[in-house]
Design an enzyme around this catalytic site. Structure first.
Site, PDB file in Angstrom:
ATOM      1  N   ALA A  62      -5.257  -6.212  -2.880  1.00  0.00           N
ATOM      2  CA  ALA A  62      -3.856  -6.234  -2.450  1.00  0.00           C
ATOM      3  C   ALA A  62      -3.219  -4.856  -2.613  1.00  0.00           C
ATOM      4  O   ALA A  62      -3.696  -4.027  -3.393  1.00  0.00           O
ATOM      5  CB  ALA A  62      -3.094  -7.252  -3.284  1.00  0.00           C
ATOM      6  N   GLY A 102      -8.393  -8.615  -4.924  1.00  0.00           N
ATOM      7  CA  GLY A 102      -8.225  -9.683  -3.934  1.00  0.00           C
ATOM      8  C   GLY A 102      -9.338  -9.691  -2.897  1.00  0.00           C
ATOM      9  O   GLY A 102      -9.690 -10.745  -2.359  1.00  0.00           O
ATOM     10  N   GLU A 105     -12.059 -11.587  -4.396  1.00  0.00           N
ATOM     11  CA  GLU A 105     -11.667 -13.000  -4.494  1.00  0.00           C
ATOM     12  C   GLU A 105     -11.860 -13.713  -3.143  1.00  0.00           C
ATOM     13  O   GLU A 105     -12.259 -14.871  -3.092  1.00  0.00           O
ATOM     14  CB  GLU A 105     -10.213 -13.114  -4.978  1.00  0.00           C
ATOM     15  CG  GLU A 105     -10.096 -12.707  -6.451  1.00  0.00           C
ATOM     16  CD  GLU A 105      -8.666 -12.669  -6.944  1.00  0.00           C
ATOM     17  OE1 GLU A 105      -7.896 -11.841  -6.417  1.00  0.00           O
ATOM     18  OE2 GLU A 105      -8.313 -13.461  -7.823  1.00  0.00           O
ATOM     19  N   GLU A 125      -7.979  -5.753 -11.613  1.00  0.00           N
ATOM     20  CA  GLU A 125      -6.549  -6.035 -11.810  1.00  0.00           C
ATOM     21  C   GLU A 125      -6.074  -5.708 -13.224  1.00  0.00           C
ATOM     22  O   GLU A 125      -4.954  -5.252 -13.424  1.00  0.00           O
ATOM     23  CB  GLU A 125      -6.249  -7.515 -11.499  1.00  0.00           C
ATOM     24  CG  GLU A 125      -6.265  -7.874 -10.025  1.00  0.00           C
ATOM     25  CD  GLU A 125      -7.657  -8.232  -9.493  1.00  0.00           C
ATOM     26  OE1 GLU A 125      -8.656  -7.901 -10.146  1.00  0.00           O
ATOM     27  OE2 GLU A 125      -7.731  -8.859  -8.416  1.00  0.00           O
TER      28      GLU A 125
HETATM   29  C1  LIG Z   1     -10.470   1.755  -3.736  1.00  0.00           C
HETATM   30  C2  LIG Z   1     -10.784   2.892  -4.648  1.00  0.00           C
HETATM   31  C3  LIG Z   1     -12.054   2.622  -5.447  1.00  0.00           C
HETATM   32  C4  LIG Z   1     -10.992   4.169  -3.769  1.00  0.00           C
HETATM   33  O1  LIG Z   1     -11.197   5.277  -4.590  1.00  0.00           O
HETATM   34  P1  LIG Z   1     -11.235   6.750  -3.950  1.00  0.00           P
HETATM   35  O2  LIG Z   1     -11.448   7.692  -5.083  1.00  0.00           O
HETATM   36  O3  LIG Z   1     -12.180   6.768  -2.824  1.00  0.00           O
HETATM   37  O4  LIG Z   1      -9.802   6.987  -3.287  1.00  0.00           O
HETATM   38  P2  LIG Z   1      -8.369   6.937  -3.962  1.00  0.00           P
HETATM   39  O5  LIG Z   1      -8.401   6.223  -5.247  1.00  0.00           O
HETATM   40  O6  LIG Z   1      -7.812   8.308  -3.979  1.00  0.00           O
HETATM   41  O7  LIG Z   1      -7.578   6.019  -2.933  1.00  0.00           O
HETATM   42  C5  LIG Z   1      -7.289   6.464  -1.618  1.00  0.00           C
HETATM   43  C6  LIG Z   1      -5.856   6.087  -1.272  1.00  0.00           C
HETATM   44  O8  LIG Z   1      -5.752   4.647  -1.210  1.00  0.00           O
HETATM   45  C7  LIG Z   1      -4.740   4.197  -2.099  1.00  0.00           C
HETATM   46  N1  LIG Z   1      -5.148   2.868  -2.608  1.00  0.00           N
HETATM   47  C8  LIG Z   1      -6.369   2.488  -2.996  1.00  0.00           C
HETATM   48  N2  LIG Z   1      -6.386   1.206  -3.350  1.00  0.00           N
HETATM   49  C9  LIG Z   1      -5.124   0.756  -3.176  1.00  0.00           C
HETATM   50  C10 LIG Z   1      -4.485  -0.498  -3.341  1.00  0.00           C
HETATM   51  N3  LIG Z   1      -5.180  -1.580  -3.773  1.00  0.00           N
HETATM   52  N4  LIG Z   1      -3.177  -0.591  -3.062  1.00  0.00           N
HETATM   53  C11 LIG Z   1      -2.472   0.483  -2.631  1.00  0.00           C
HETATM   54  N5  LIG Z   1      -3.006   1.708  -2.409  1.00  0.00           N
HETATM   55  C12 LIG Z   1      -4.323   1.820  -2.685  1.00  0.00           C
HETATM   56  C13 LIG Z   1      -4.678   5.249  -3.189  1.00  0.00           C
HETATM   57  O9  LIG Z   1      -3.432   5.223  -3.822  1.00  0.00           O
HETATM   58  C14 LIG Z   1      -4.878   6.520  -2.363  1.00  0.00           C
HETATM   59  O10 LIG Z   1      -3.649   6.791  -1.730  1.00  0.00           O
HETATM   60  P3  LIG Z   1      -3.139   8.279  -1.566  1.00  0.00           P
HETATM   61  O11 LIG Z   1      -1.803   8.140  -0.928  1.00  0.00           O
HETATM   62  O12 LIG Z   1      -3.078   8.876  -2.926  1.00  0.00           O
HETATM   63  O13 LIG Z   1      -4.160   8.950  -0.718  1.00  0.00           O
HETATM   64  C15 LIG Z   1      -9.619   3.167  -5.619  1.00  0.00           C
HETATM   65  O14 LIG Z   1      -8.497   3.603  -4.885  1.00  0.00           O
HETATM   66  C16 LIG Z   1      -9.225   1.952  -6.398  1.00  0.00           C
HETATM   67  O15 LIG Z   1      -9.808   1.679  -7.412  1.00  0.00           O
HETATM   68  N6  LIG Z   1      -8.190   1.248  -5.928  1.00  0.00           N
HETATM   69  C17 LIG Z   1      -7.567   0.164  -6.652  1.00  0.00           C
HETATM   70  C18 LIG Z   1      -8.298  -1.117  -6.458  1.00  0.00           C
HETATM   71  C19 LIG Z   1      -7.573  -2.230  -7.166  1.00  0.00           C
HETATM   72  O16 LIG Z   1      -7.096  -2.093  -8.254  1.00  0.00           O
HETATM   73  N7  LIG Z   1      -7.516  -3.396  -6.516  1.00  0.00           N
HETATM   74  C20 LIG Z   1      -6.837  -4.556  -7.031  1.00  0.00           C
HETATM   75  C21 LIG Z   1      -5.493  -4.666  -6.401  1.00  0.00           C
HETATM   76  S1  LIG Z   1      -4.530  -5.969  -7.091  1.00  0.00           S
HETATM   77  C22 LIG Z   1      -5.146  -7.371  -6.326  1.00  0.00           C
HETATM   78  O17 LIG Z   1      -5.971  -7.291  -5.493  1.00  0.00           O
HETATM   79  C23 LIG Z   1      -4.514  -8.645  -6.785  1.00  0.00           C
HETATM   80  C24 LIG Z   1      -5.319  -9.832  -6.365  1.00  0.00           C
HETATM   81  O18 LIG Z   1      -5.849 -10.489  -7.482  1.00  0.00           O
HETATM   82  C25 LIG Z   1      -4.503 -10.765  -5.501  1.00  0.00           C
HETATM   83  C26 LIG Z   1      -3.311 -11.299  -6.213  1.00  0.00           C
HETATM   84  C27 LIG Z   1      -2.634 -12.373  -5.457  1.00  0.00           C
HETATM   85  C28 LIG Z   1      -1.373 -12.643  -6.198  1.00  0.00           C
HETATM   86  C29 LIG Z   1      -0.891 -14.040  -6.021  1.00  0.00           C
HETATM   87  C30 LIG Z   1      -0.017 -14.339  -7.186  1.00  0.00           C
HETATM   88  C31 LIG Z   1       0.993 -15.378  -6.857  1.00  0.00           C
HETATM   89  C32 LIG Z   1       2.167 -15.222  -7.734  1.00  0.00           C
HETATM   90  C33 LIG Z   1       3.085 -14.170  -7.242  1.00  0.00           C
HETATM   91  C34 LIG Z   1       4.449 -14.430  -7.777  1.00  0.00           C
HETATM   92  C35 LIG Z   1       5.423 -13.420  -7.265  1.00  0.00           C
HETATM   93  C36 LIG Z   1       6.732 -13.830  -7.776  1.00  0.00           C
HETATM   94  C37 LIG Z   1       7.771 -12.933  -7.214  1.00  0.00           C
HETATM   95  O19 LIG Z   1       7.982 -12.944  -6.009  1.00  0.00           O
HETATM   96  O20 LIG Z   1       8.360 -12.191  -8.009  1.00  0.00           O
END
Ligand SMILES: CC(C)(COP(=O)(O)OP(=O)(O)OC[C@H]1O[C@@H](n2cnc3c(N)ncnc32)[C@H](O)[C@@H]1OP(=O)(O)O)[C@@H](O)C(=O)NCCC(=O)NCCSC(=O)C[C@@H](O)CCCCCCCCCCCCC(=O)O
Length: 727
Positions: A62, A102, A105, A125
Site C-alpha cells: 500500500a 499488501g 497479502e 509493515e
Molecule cells: C520497494 C522497495 C524495496 C524499493 O527499494 P529501492 O531501493 O529500489 O527504491 P526506493 O526505496 O528508493 O523506492 C523508490 C520510490 O518508491 C517509493 N516507495 C516505495 N515503496 C512505497 C510504498 N509502499 N508507498 C509509497 N511509496 C513507496 C519510495 O519512497 C521512493 O520514492 P522517491 O520519491 O523517494 O523516489 C522499498 O521502497 C521498500 O521497502 N518500500 C516499502 C515497502 C513497504 O513497506 N510496504 C508495506 C506498505 S504498508 C502495507 O502494504 C499495508 C498492508 O498490510 C495493507 C493494509 C491494509 C489496511 C487495512 C486496514 C483497515 C483499517 C483501516 C482503518 C482506517 C481508519 C481511518 O480511516 O482512520
C-alpha cells in the site's frame, strides 16, 4: 502495478490489465481488481486467473504516504484478498521483483504462488509502525507455521525466493519467465479441488509447546522492540491466529492495526522511511545538487591506516565488491591490521553463508596489503583513516596529492576536523571530501559526507554512490567543527555531565535516556568509546592538561561553565571499559557489564563539597529535557547556518549513527511532535537557571519558527530565509 491474467480453456490467454497498486504512488484501485475477479467468475470461457506485476515488480504494498494523509480512509484490501481466495477458479500469483506488505497479502489470497528466483518477499509493515492489515497475520501462520510467520512479521525482513520456497511460502521458484511459468501452472490446476489451497480454512500447524513458545517469543520481541509498539502488536495479532477462528483473528488484526495507525509511532517511522529517501536528493549551499552531479566509477580503492576504523572500512569495501589496497605505516602495524581485517572478513563470510564466495578476499587482486604509497598510483579513491591529528592528516594528503592520479578522490575519515584545512595540503582540493564512518564501520549504516569549500559535485556524488554500494545511508553536510552528528552530541553530553555535578548519578541519567529509547545512555556510551578519546581532544584544545594557563578557574573556560569531571576520571586512569573502570565499574579490564560504582558516588559527593555545589534531586523530566533539548537546539543552529539542508538530514544521522529511537523519528521530528513553543519555553527556563551555558540559549532559528506560528517540519526551511552561512 498488478495485472490480472485470465487463463482460458483453449490455452489462449485473454489479457486484461487492472491496476491495483499504481506506480509510482501505489494507490489501490481495488474496484478494478474486484471487477476483474467478478468478470472472470462470470465468464465460462475463463478457467483460471493469474495475478502478476508490471515492469518486473509484483508490488511494494500500500501507499505509505496514504497512512498519514488527513484524507486517510479505511483500505478494504482484506475483503478483497478474501474474495480472491473464495474464487471458484484457481488463482495463481506470479511474483517477480518484490512482493511486500499488501502485495504479499494479495499473493497469500491466491491458491498458488510461483516466484522468480531473484524475487524478494516480506511483510515489512512493522518497520513503518504497522502490522500486515489485510489478513496477512492470519494467513501466513496457517501457511508456514507460527515460528516462521512470527519471525517474518515481527522483524519485517525481506526474504529471497529460495528461502520462501523452503518455508513453503511459494509453491515453485523459476529461473525463466515467471508469467509464462504461472500460466503453465494455472493450466495444470484447472479442475483441481481448491479447498485445501484456501488458507483461511486451514488449521494453524500446532506446536507441542505452543504456550511456552509464545511466552518466550514475546519476551524476545519486547526486548528487541525497546519501546516500539508495532512488534508487540504484530505478535498479538499472530497469537490471535493461534487462539481464535479465522474471522475473529481478522477482527483482532483490524483492531490492533487501528491502534498502531493512530499511535504516533507509525507516523514517526513512516517519516523516517521517507527522510532516508529524501536525503539521497542532496544539495549544497552553493547550489550543487544530485540532479546535475555524476558519480565516477570506483574500480579500485585504498584505505590508509588499519586501526579500528580502517579495518571496518576495508571490510565494507570488500563486501561492496570493490578491490582494495590497504596501507599501513610499517610492516608490524600492517601485519596486525591484516590479521584483524581477515578475522572480520572470515566472520562476515560465515554470516553470508553460500554468498560468501563472492567476497574472494584471499585473492590479491581483490585485497592487497602494503606499506608502499606507490601502490596507490592507480586507485580511483583513497580513504584516509589514521589517527585524529591534523598535522598527520595534512602530511598524508600532501603525499597523496603527489602520488595519486589527478582524478582520484581523496576522502578523510574524520569525526570533527576541518576539511578545508586538510584539503589545503593538496594541489587538487576539489577532489577532497570528508567521509565520517561510525564504529564499527562495517556494521553502522551511517556515512556522514562532508563537503569543503572546494569539493566538487562529482566528489559528493561519488561518495554518495559509494555509501549506497556499501549498503550505507550517506548524508551530505557542510563543514564545521563536529559536522552535524558530533556537533549536536556535544551539548547533550555536556548537560549529562553538568547533571552529575548538580546531584544525579550516571545510572540515573543513562536510565532516563534508555527509557526514552536510546540504545545506550551517554555514560555507558562514553565508557564504551573510551574516556581518553575526549580527554586527548580537550588537551589538544587547551581546555585541560599542561597547556591550561595557571589560575584558570576549575569550572570555567572562556567565561563559560566547564566540568572537569571527565578529566579527573582520566587522571585516575579510569578510561571506561578498557581499564575496567570509568563512569561505572566492570568485572575486569575489557569487561562489558556496567555496574554502578560506590567509589564514583563518593567521588561525586566530595567533588560537590569541594566546589560548594548543593546536591539536589533532579527529576526524570529535567534530565531528559536538558539532554535532548540542548541537542535539538544545536540542530536548529545547524539548519540556520545551512550546514544541513533540512531537518530530515539531522534525523537520518541521529537514527543511523547515534542510536536515536527510530519510532521517535529523530531529534527534529521529536521536536515537532513536542511542539516548538514548548521546547523554546523550556530552553528559556533552563538558560535562565544556567546563564553561563550558551548551549541552553534558544537558537534564533527556533525563536523565528515559534514566532512564525510553529509551522510543520516540512515548512521549516522555507522560514530559514536569508540566514547567513558560516561556511
Ligand atoms: C520497494 C522497495 C524495496 C524499493 O527499494 P529501492 O531501493 O529500489 O527504491 P526506493 O526505496 O528508493 O523506492 C523508490 C520510490 O518508491 C517509493 N516507495 C516505495 N515503496 C512505497 C510504498 N509502499 N508507498 C509509497 N511509496 C513507496 C519510495 O519512497 C521512493 O520514492 P522517491 O520519491 O523517494 O523516489 C522499498 O521502497 C521498500 O521497502 N518500500 C516499502 C515497502 C513497504 O513497506 N510496504 C508495506 C506498505 S504498508 C502495507 O502494504 C499495508 C498492508 O498490510 C495493507 C493494509 C491494509 C489496511 C487495512 C486496514 C483497515 C483499517 C483501516 C482503518 C482506517 C481508519 C481511518 O480511516 O482512520
Amino acid at each position: 502495478m498488478l495485472r490480472l491474467l485470465l487463463v482460458c480453456s483453449c490455452k489462449r490467454i485473454r489479457q486484461f490489465s487492472y491496476t491495483i497498486f499504481s506506480n509510482p504512488k501505489f494507490n489501490i484501485f481495488l474496484q478494478a481488481l474486484e471487477d476483474g475477479l467478478k468478470r472472470a467468475d462470470a465468464d465460462p470461457s475463463v478457467k483460471a486467473v493469474m495475478i502478476c506485476g508490471e515492469n518486473g515488480k509484483f508490488s511494494a504494498g500500500a501507499d505509505i504516504q496514504g497512512f498519514s494523509s488527513p484524507k486517510r480512509q479505511g483500505i478494504a484490501l482484506g475483503p478483497l484478498v478474501s474474495l480472491i481466495e473464495r474464487s471458484e477458479k484457481p488463482v495463481v500469483a506470479a511474483i517477480e521483483g518484490i512482493a511486500l506488505g499488501g502485495g504479499l497479502e494479495v499473493a497469500l489470497g491466491c491458491h498458488f504462488r510461483v516466484a522468480h528466483v531473484q524475487a524478494r518477499m516480506g511483510l515489512p509493515e512493522v518497520t513503518i509502525g504497522l502490522l500486515p492489515g489485510a489478513e496477512g497475520t492470519q494467513r501466513l501462520p496457517r501457511l508456514i507455521g507460527v515460528p516462521a510467520a512470527l519471525d517474518l512479521i515481527t522483524t519485517g525482513r525481506h526474504i529471497p525466493a529460495t528461502e520462501a520456497l523452503k518455508l513453503g511460502l511459494v509453491d515453485e521458484v523459476v529461473e525463466e519467465n515467471t508469467v509464462e511459468a504461472g500460466i503453465r501452472l494455472a493450466n495444470k490446476l484447472i479442475g483441481q479441488p481448491l479447498g485445501p489451497r484456501r488458507l483461511s480454512l486451514k488449521p494453524i500447524p500446532r506446536l507441542p509447546n505452543m504456550e511456552a513458545f509464545l511466552s518466550e517469543a514475546l519476551v524476545k520481541v519486547k526486548k528487541q522492540a525497546r519501546g516500539c509498539l508495532a512488534p508487540e502488536l504484530c505478535f498479538q495479532a499472530v497469537k490471535a491466529a493461534t487462539e481464535q477462528p479465522f474471522a475473529d483473528g481478522v477482527r483482532r488484526e483490524r483492531e490492533l492495526f487501528n491502534i498502531l495507525l493512530t499511535s504516533g509511532q507509525a507516523q514517526a517511522l513512516q517519516y523516517a522511511f521517507f527522510a532516508e529517501r529524501a536525503v539521497q536528493r542532496w544539495t549544497t549551499l552553493s547550489g550543487a545538487s544530485w540532479k546535475s552531479a555524476s558519480p565516477q566509477p570506483i574500480r579500485r580503492a585504498a584505505v590508509i591506516g588499519l586501526g579500528t576504523m580502517g579495518r571496518g572500512i576495508v571490510t565494507s569495501l570488500v563486501k561492496a565488491n570493490i578491490p582494495v589496497v590497504a596501507l599501513e605505516q610499517d610492516v608490524e602495524y600492517l601485519n596486525t591490521g591484516r590479521k584483524a581485517v581477515m578475522l572480520l572478513l572470515e566472520r562476515e563470510a560465515m554470516k553470508m553463508g553460500q554468498d560468501a564466495q563472492s567476497l574472494d578476499f584471499h585473492n590479491p587482486a581483490r585485497l592487497q596489503f602494503t606499506v608502499d604509497f606507490d601502490g596507490l598510483r592507480d586507485v580511483d579513491l583513497v580513504i584516509e583513516a589514521v589517527f585524529e591529528n591534523m598535522a598527520l592528516k595534512k602530511e598524508i594528503f600532501k603525499k597523496l596529492s603527489g602520488i595519486c592520479k589527478p582524478g582520484a578522490f581523496l576522502c578523510t575519515n574524520t569525526s570533527a576536523l576541518n576539511i578545508d584545512e586538510i584539503a589545503s595540503a593538496t594541489s587538487h582540493p576539489q577532489q577532497v571530501i570528508g567521509t565520517h564512518f561510525f564504529s564499527p564501520a562495517h556494521v553502522m549504516r551511517l556515512l556522514e559526507i562532508i563537503y569543503g569549500r572546494h569539493t566538487s559535485p562529482a566528489a559528493i556524488a561519488t561518495a554518495m554512490q559509494l555509501a549506497k554500494a556499501m549498503k550505507k545511508v550517506g548524508v551530505v553536510v557542510g563543514n564545521c567543527f563536529g559536522f552535524v552528528g558530533n556537533r549536536m552530541m556535544f551539548p547533550y553530553v555536556q548537560q549529562a555531565v553538568f547533571l552529575l555535578e548538580e546531584g544525579s548519578r550516571p545510572e540515573n541519567v543513562d536510565q532516563v535516556i534508555e527509557d526514552f529509547g536510546f540504545k545506550i545512555g551517554p555514560f555507558r556510551m562514553s565508557d564504551l568509546a573510551g574516556l581518553d578519546v575526549g580527554w586527548r581532544s580537550r588537551k589538544g584544545q587547551g581546555l585541560t592538561g599542561a597547556s591550561l594557563p595557571p589560575g584558570t578557574p576549575a569550572r570555567q573556560r572562556h567565561g563559560r561553565r566547564y566540568s572537569p569531571l571527565p578529566d579527573l576520571l582520566c587522571e585516575q586512569g579510569r578510561f571506561g571499559q578498557k581499564t575496567g573502570k570509568g563512569w561505572y565499574q566492570y568485572e575486569k579490564a575489557g569487561g562489558r557489564t556496567a555496574r554502578p560504582d560506590p567509589w564514583l558516588h563518593s567521588f561525586l559527593s566530595e567533588y560537590r563539597d569541594t566546589h560548594q555545589i548543593k546536591t539536589r534531586f533532579i527529576d526524570q523530566e529535567e534530565i531528559l529535557e536538558r539532554c535532548l533539548f540542548s541537542l535539538i537546539n544545536e540542530g536548529f543552529n545547524i539548519l540556520a547556518e545551512g550546514i544541513a539542508s533540512g531537518p530530515e538530514h539531522l534525523d537520518v544521522i541521529y537514527i543511523n549513527g547515534y542510536g536515536w529511537p527510530k519510532h521517535k523519528g529523530g531529534p527534529m521530528f521529536h521536536a515537532s511532535t513536542v511542539g516548538l513553543p514548548r521546547i523554546l519555553a523550556k530552553l528559556q527556563k533552563y538558560s535562565e537557571a544556567h546563564p553561563d551555558v550558551p548551549e541552553l540559549r534558544p537558537s534564533a532559528f527556533l525563536k523565528k519558527l515559534v514566532a512564525a506560528g510553529n509551522p510543520p517540519l516540512k515548512e521549516w526551511m522555507s522560514c530559514s530565509g536569508s540566514q547567513s552561512s558560516k561556511l
